[in-house]
Design a protein around this motif. Sequence first.
Motif, PDB file in Angstrom:
ATOM      1  N   THR A   1       0.849  -1.193   0.000  1.00 44.10           N
ATOM      2  CA  THR A   1       0.000   0.000   0.000  1.00 44.10           C
ATOM      3  C   THR A   1       0.884   1.241   0.000  1.00 44.10           C
ATOM      4  OG1 THR A   1      -0.205   0.147   2.412  1.00 44.10           O
ATOM      5  CG2 THR A   1      -1.847  -1.173   1.280  1.00 44.10           C
ATOM      6  N   ILE A   2       0.418   2.255  -0.727  1.00 42.35           N
ATOM      7  CA  ILE A   2       1.154   3.511  -0.831  1.00 42.35           C
ATOM      8  C   ILE A   2       0.194   4.665  -0.562  1.00 42.35           C
ATOM      9  CG2 ILE A   2       2.499   5.018  -2.360  1.00 42.35           C
ATOM     10  CD1 ILE A   2       3.313   2.570  -3.956  1.00 42.35           C
ATOM     11  N   ALA A   3       0.579   5.540   0.353  1.00 40.05           N
ATOM     12  CA  ALA A   3      -0.139   6.801   0.566  1.00 40.05           C
ATOM     13  C   ALA A   3       0.824   7.902   0.153  1.00 40.05           C
ATOM     14  CB  ALA A   3      -0.521   6.948   2.038  1.00 40.05           C
TER      15      ALA A   3
ATOM     16  N   PHE B   1       5.615   7.071  -9.480  1.00 37.59           N
ATOM     17  CA  PHE B   1       5.041   5.735  -9.295  1.00 37.59           C
ATOM     18  C   PHE B   1       5.688   4.722 -10.245  1.00 37.59           C
ATOM     19  CE2 PHE B   1       1.777   8.384  -7.423  1.00 37.59           C
ATOM     20  CZ  PHE B   1       1.407   7.663  -6.313  1.00 37.59           C
TER      21      PHE B   1
ATOM     22  N   GLY C   1      -2.779  -4.775  -3.243  1.00 40.49           N
ATOM     23  CA  GLY C   1      -2.394  -3.535  -2.598  1.00 40.49           C
ATOM     24  C   GLY C   1      -3.399  -2.428  -2.790  1.00 40.49           C
ATOM     25  N   ASP C   2      -2.952  -1.231  -2.514  1.00 40.92           N
ATOM     26  CA  ASP C   2      -3.822  -0.052  -2.587  1.00 40.92           C
ATOM     27  C   ASP C   2      -2.961   1.190  -2.775  1.00 40.92           C
ATOM     28  OD1 ASP C   2      -6.454   1.297  -2.153  1.00 40.92           O
ATOM     29  OD2 ASP C   2      -5.444   2.125  -0.404  1.00 40.92           O
ATOM     30  N   LEU C   3      -3.415   2.082  -3.637  1.00 36.58           N
ATOM     31  CA  LEU C   3      -2.765   3.389  -3.798  1.00 36.58           C
ATOM     32  C   LEU C   3      -3.749   4.470  -3.356  1.00 36.58           C
ATOM     33  CD1 LEU C   3      -1.316   3.177  -7.449  1.00 36.58           C
ATOM     34  CD2 LEU C   3      -0.272   2.375  -5.330  1.00 36.58           C
ATOM     35  N   SER C   4      -3.297   5.375  -2.509  1.00 39.12           N
ATOM     36  CA  SER C   4      -4.177   6.467  -2.095  1.00 39.12           C
ATOM     37  C   SER C   4      -3.400   7.776  -2.025  1.00 39.12           C
ATOM     38  CB  SER C   4      -4.794   6.184  -0.723  1.00 39.12           C
ATOM     39  OG  SER C   4      -5.880   5.313  -0.827  1.00 39.12           O
ATOM     40  N   SER C   5      -4.152   8.862  -2.019  1.00 40.51           N
ATOM     41  CA  SER C   5      -3.548  10.192  -1.910  1.00 40.51           C
ATOM     42  C   SER C   5      -3.543  10.664  -0.470  1.00 40.51           C
ATOM     43  CB  SER C   5      -4.360  11.203  -2.718  1.00 40.51           C
ATOM     44  OG  SER C   5      -4.385  10.829  -4.056  1.00 40.51           O
ATOM     45  N   THR C   6      -2.513  11.404  -0.105  1.00 43.18           N
ATOM     46  CA  THR C   6      -2.519  12.108   1.178  1.00 43.18           C
ATOM     47  C   THR C   6      -2.290  13.582   0.918  1.00 43.18           C
ATOM     48  OG1 THR C   6      -0.126  11.930   1.450  1.00 43.18           O
ATOM     49  CG2 THR C   6      -1.467  10.226   2.468  1.00 43.18           C
TER      50      THR C   6
ATOM     51  N   MET D   1      -2.784  12.410  -9.373  1.00 39.59           N
ATOM     52  CA  MET D   1      -2.439  11.033  -9.674  1.00 39.59           C
ATOM     53  C   MET D   1      -3.625  10.324 -10.324  1.00 39.59           C
ATOM     54  SD  MET D   1      -1.674   8.179  -6.690  1.00 39.59           S
ATOM     55  CE  MET D   1      -3.178   7.708  -5.840  1.00 39.59           C
TER      56      MET D   1
ATOM     57  N   GLU E   1      -4.828   6.894 -10.865  1.00 41.13           N
ATOM     58  CA  GLU E   1      -4.469   5.567 -10.388  1.00 41.13           C
ATOM     59  C   GLU E   1      -4.587   4.493 -11.458  1.00 41.13           C
ATOM     60  OE1 GLU E   1      -6.972   4.053  -7.298  1.00 41.13           O
ATOM     61  OE2 GLU E   1      -5.245   3.123  -6.356  1.00 41.13           O
TER      62      GLU E   1
ATOM     63  N   ILE F   1      -1.703   4.608 -13.805  1.00 43.61           N
ATOM     64  CA  ILE F   1      -0.485   4.080 -13.180  1.00 43.61           C
ATOM     65  C   ILE F   1      -0.522   2.556 -13.158  1.00 43.61           C
ATOM     66  CG2 ILE F   1       0.797   3.919 -11.007  1.00 43.61           C
ATOM     67  CD1 ILE F   1      -0.272   6.813 -10.422  1.00 43.61           C
TER      68      ILE F   1
ATOM     69  N   ALA G   1      -5.239  -5.787   0.722  1.00 42.79           N
ATOM     70  CA  ALA G   1      -4.828  -4.730   1.645  1.00 42.79           C
ATOM     71  C   ALA G   1      -5.560  -3.447   1.314  1.00 42.79           C
ATOM     72  CB  ALA G   1      -3.331  -4.498   1.564  1.00 42.79           C
TER      73      ALA G   1
ATOM     74  N   GLN H   1      -6.133   0.845   3.012  1.00 43.45           N
ATOM     75  CA  GLN H   1      -5.659   1.842   3.959  1.00 43.45           C
ATOM     76  C   GLN H   1      -6.830   2.695   4.453  1.00 43.45           C
ATOM     77  OE1 GLN H   1      -1.765   3.685   2.401  1.00 43.45           O
ATOM     78  NE2 GLN H   1      -2.866   3.248   0.522  1.00 43.45           N
TER      79      GLN H   1
ATOM     80  N   ILE I   1      -6.662   6.778   5.663  1.00 44.02           N
ATOM     81  CA  ILE I   1      -5.777   7.923   5.837  1.00 44.02           C
ATOM     82  C   ILE I   1      -6.594   9.057   6.437  1.00 44.02           C
ATOM     83  CG2 ILE I   1      -4.284   9.557   4.632  1.00 44.02           C
ATOM     84  CD1 ILE I   1      -3.993   7.379   2.433  1.00 44.02           C
TER      85      ILE I   1
ATOM     86  N   THR J   1      -8.596  11.892   4.643  1.00 43.91           N
ATOM     87  CA  THR J   1      -8.935  11.420   3.297  1.00 43.91           C
ATOM     88  C   THR J   1     -10.090  10.419   3.429  1.00 43.91           C
ATOM     89  OG1 THR J   1      -6.684  11.694   2.459  1.00 43.91           O
ATOM     90  CG2 THR J   1      -8.102  10.169   1.259  1.00 43.91           C
TER      91      THR J   1
ATOM     92  N   VAL K   1      -1.506   7.439   8.611  1.00 41.41           N
ATOM     93  CA  VAL K   1      -1.786   6.472   7.548  1.00 41.41           C
ATOM     94  C   VAL K   1      -1.799   5.092   8.194  1.00 41.41           C
ATOM     95  CG1 VAL K   1      -0.951   5.422   5.405  1.00 41.41           C
ATOM     96  CG2 VAL K   1      -0.621   7.882   5.798  1.00 41.41           C
TER      97      VAL K   1
ATOM     98  N   SER L   1      -2.564   1.044   7.522  1.00 38.85           N
ATOM     99  CA  SER L   1      -2.680   0.074   6.438  1.00 38.85           C
ATOM    100  C   SER L   1      -2.879  -1.317   7.024  1.00 38.85           C
ATOM    101  CB  SER L   1      -1.392   0.119   5.598  1.00 38.85           C
ATOM    102  OG  SER L   1      -1.390  -0.911   4.636  1.00 38.85           O
TER     103      SER L   1
ATOM    104  N   PHE M   1      -6.928   1.153  -5.822  1.00 41.96           N
ATOM    105  CA  PHE M   1      -6.290  -0.060  -6.344  1.00 41.96           C
ATOM    106  C   PHE M   1      -6.520  -1.178  -5.338  1.00 41.96           C
ATOM    107  CE2 PHE M   1      -3.412  -3.143  -7.603  1.00 41.96           C
ATOM    108  CZ  PHE M   1      -2.184  -3.157  -6.968  1.00 41.96           C
TER     109      PHE M   1
END
Lengths: 298, 298
Positions: free
Chosen positions: A87-89, A98, A119-124, B1, B3, B6, B43, B45, B47, B50, B130, B132, B297
């Motif tokens: 996971t990425i924030a 990325f 996984g998961d991609l999110s913005s912070t 971004m 997603e 990406i 997985a 998250q 945040i 957010t 954050v 996760s 994602f």
Amino acid sequence: MNEQSILSRVLPQLEQGDDIVIPPGDDCAAVDVGGDRLLLIAADQVIANTHYDTADTTPQEAARKLLKRNVSDIAAMGGTPAHGVLTIAAGFKDEQWFIDFFEGVADEARKWDISICGGDLSSTKSCDEVCSLTITGWVDRDKVALRANAKDGDSIFCTGELGNSYSSRHHLTFTPRVEAAQFLCGEFTNTMMDLSDGVGLDLERMCIASEIGARVDVDALPLRNGANIDAGLSDGEDYELLFSVPEAKVDALISSWPFKELKLTKLGVFTNLISGIQYVVHNKEVEVEYKPGFDHFR
Amino acid sequence: MNEQSILSRVLPQLEQGDDIVIPPGDDCAAVDVGGDRLLLIAADQVIANTHYDTADTTPQEAARKLLKRNVSDIAAMGGTPAHGVLTIAAGFKDEQWFIDFFEGVADEARKWDISICGGDLSSTKSCDEVCSLTITGWVDRDKVALRANAKDGDSIFCTGELGNSYSSRHHLTFTPRVEAAQFLCGEFTNTMMDLSDGVGLDLERMCIASEIGARVDVDALPLRNGANIDAGLSDGEDYELLFSVPEAKVDALISSWPFKELKLTKLGVFTNLISGIQYVVHNKEVEVEYKPGFDHFR
């Protein structure tokens, strides 16, 4: 935040199922999924400007560090990495960041045969990205190494060099000791952990888990270029193996050690005669002052 | 971004081992660990500011949301949750925040018999924590539901109500549909996902995965109090089930549906006659305008 204090209060509330054969407290937990193998599972993060300096670290290097520090946890149990979930924030990153980060993820995953399967991609709103990886691995039930098995008279060994990891960039360039750990486990040791927070603190954790004391020969510490004793004990991020070897197997270990490029060092002995860690020079106790630099929850 | 853009570039670089029987793209990946069950893994998250507003969300509520949105991914495959691994990157939090957060984690984990067996706590310089969670689960090999199985003529169903999740606080108070999913899987459907990003976008994903079109009856949308059609299609965070049912089983499903408190709604049909989604009112095509609010994602 005092992590140890928090964990001592919250961990007992987390109920573990009957299939959890190694509960939180080691480098990985282990799950009985049937069969001869145990499923290992662990997670670790890299946070920009905490675990790497964005000014001099590429996204690929940050990604490799994230994978490798997780692989090191699997190694510490004698295991083989298998799957990863990421996971990425991230805030204010362009698409290229990325692409570059995932290039590092894909390359490093390929090296260790890890399937990054979710996984998961999110913005912070923060500039400092937080990247979290959960890793799984497999280990033979009869070869798994714990922190809790050290016995009176066992020798304390470590691989590689210690200290000065950050400015030497070892914390980015290290190789997780999967191969060495698998050579050791079952044959020479069943007590092992990876050195992530400095041997001073990590050995203390092994002693507590094994309910035993330790005597460490300060002159033996395999210091990395630029590291003094304090740094060797406390800098952390060495990602080397710390393990115990029964006295009867020490000579065989030393003579059969097949990794010519990797130092193998006897640091001292585990002993029931003392509690805690005694540091000695020429068998005379000395005072060492060190300040643990890292304190993570694994 | 962006997603999706990406992921379309990076996902093909992530090599999957032979044991990955369901690769990234569904709500969970599935791993063959031997035996009749597949190991699910996913997985997600949460945040701060957010996924929840720190001004009106307790740490316990944030923690529950984190667990429940992961449980919802296991439910979407017809599975039973098993293990969780938690990482937290938090700045400027006092110990009480962690105690409260872990109280939520422990309570929610207990409800679903989840062993939280590992993780990591780290500090950030950001105010917005954050968190996760990686979740695993088990599902019978012959009952697992995918997004890719919808067939021409199948009815499109969903559970519960849609839209206005954020201001109604449904996004914090929802119940993951584990029980309903297990009732459905194998017996009535093998095509399912959870509605996390709005039925407009999520149904589009199911159509793409199944290589099929869909016709949706706008009047049928089970709108939550305060939601208009746009909100029902696009708000996201419904955490309900979206699934297909073969025509021959629709009556049996409706008559045997055992969850009195949980709405069951036929939204329309999958059809080979169109590509994409056609929205209709009284069988007449209408234009709907909606802006997908969430794009994660999984």
